[in-house]
Design an enzyme around this catalytic site. Structure first.
Site: not given
Ligand SMILES: [Zn+2]
Ligand SMILES: [Zn+2]
Length: 376
Positions: A44, A47
């Site tokens: 994440t 990203h």
């Molecule tokens: Zn995570």
């Protein structure tokens, strides 16, 4: 204590991250201030570093990143009851409302009002972080190193997926060997899967899959027809349980081919767009059980995670590629992008324990108390 601290922040709507000096946060009445000992980098975060479409829609800069960590509580708000200075803790990254239908029926991981650390609120890529007492999870310092304690949050995703069904005595396919897929392989072995097959395109990850106990690891581009090979490995019937951890559309398609009639498919990897599937042929006529999972049970999964990691039933050491200082974060993102790393753990306080860390406490933290009243 100093007034300010460096933090790894997304300052504007573009690629990259910056190290910026910000005030050390103050805990509100129901919050704790934690001295961060280790914080691991997640897909994440990658990203958000990259500033892809998802990040552009979700993230509101400026924001301190990071949601996987452990550390020592150094200050508590006046209404905090179950956490104490000196406690060695991690945190559930999903701060949930406690009052909606899902929260009140034991499904807080689906709370529509979830606010995630380092995504919707200030994260832990800094020497200090503030979290509500409600999400604090007590660790045992003598059983988990900071590096391992910091990865309980993503490990919990794997636990949630692996424990969703009984894997003992079953043949299992793990599609995709990112960190969570790799954790899942170790858990499947630990709970007694009779055969664990894994797939990935990356040789570095294939090697790690073997280290985590996969019986066979296939690269769909090199190892011929992976579907056929998995069917062969199961007397031609296909595997009992497929855990789809990649989100790659071809792997999702293969998942419904390698699963046996009457088997189970768990979808966890997030595809980049819509995926076409033959519902009649690949689901209904096969009498499949299909689950789609996200997050972790709060806090059921954390108890299972504690057991798996504290006892060493699953050894995650091969998956912790390296530890870094805060100023090395952009290099770490490049390394993760290259596919030559699994979990990279940041030490925002350069590995130094807080003076409260070793202090003898009159009252030993009750490891069963992990959350405010909303989650009991
Ligand atoms: Zn995570
Ligand atoms: Zn809720």
């Amino acid at each position: 204590m100093a007034e300010t601290m460096p933090a790894i922040r997304k300052m504007s709507a573009q690629k990259g991250l910056e190290l910026q000096e910000i005030p050390i946060p103050k805990p509100g009445p129901h919050d704790v201030l934690i001295y961060v000992e280790a914080a691991s980098i997640c897909g994440t975060d990658l990203h958000i570093w990259n500033w892809d479409d998802w990040s552009a829609n979700r993230i509101k800069p400026p924001l301190t990143l990071g949601h996987e960590f452990c550390g020592t509580i150094v200050e508590t708000g006046e209404a905090v009851e179950h956490a104490h200075p000196g406690d060695y803790v991690s945190a559930e990254s999903h701060v949930t409302c406690g009052m909606c239908y899902q929260c009140r029926t034991g499904q807080a991981h689906m709370c529509p009002k979830t606010s995630i650390l380092g995504v919707d609120r200030e994260g832990c890529f800094a020497p200090y972080v503030v979290v509500p007492e409600q999400v604090v999870w007590q660790n045992n310092r003598d059983k988990l190193t900071p590096e391992v304690a910091s990865i309980q949050e993503p490990f919990g995703n794997a636990v949630f997926v692996a424990m969703n069904q009984d894997l003992s005595g079953q043949s299992v396919a793990v599609m995709g060997c990112g960190p969570i897929g790799l954790f899942t392989i170790g858990i499947a072995r630990a709970v007694g899967a009779k055969a664990v097959f894994a797939t990935d395109l990356n040789p570095y990850r294939k090697e790690l899959a073997k280290k985590m106990g996969a019986h066979a690891v296939f690269d769909p581009r090199e190892d011929g027809d992976v579907v056929e090979r998995m069917l062969d490995g199961n007397g031609g019937y296909g595997v009992d349980v497929v855990l789809e951890m990649s989100g790659a559309p071809p792997a999702i398609t293969s998942s419904f081919q390698v699963v046996r009639n009457g088997g189970q498919v768990v979808l966890f990897g997030i595809p980049p767009g819509k995926v076409e599937i033959d519902v009649a042929e690949k689901m209904i006529f096969k009498n499949l059980t299909v689950s789609a999972l996200n997050g972790r049970r709060i806090f059921g999964t954390w108890y299972q995670t504690r057991w798996l990691l504290e006892t060493g039933v699953v050894n995650v050491d091969p998956l912790i590629t390296k530890t870094i200082r805060m100023d090395e974060v952009n290099d770490a993102m490049d390394l993760l992008t290259s596919g030559q790393a699994c979990k990279i753990v940041m030490l925002p306080n350069e590995g130094k324990p807080h003076e409260l860390s070793g202090k003898k406490k009159e009252r030993r933290a009750d490891p069963n108390i992990t959350a405010g009243p909303m989650h009991h």
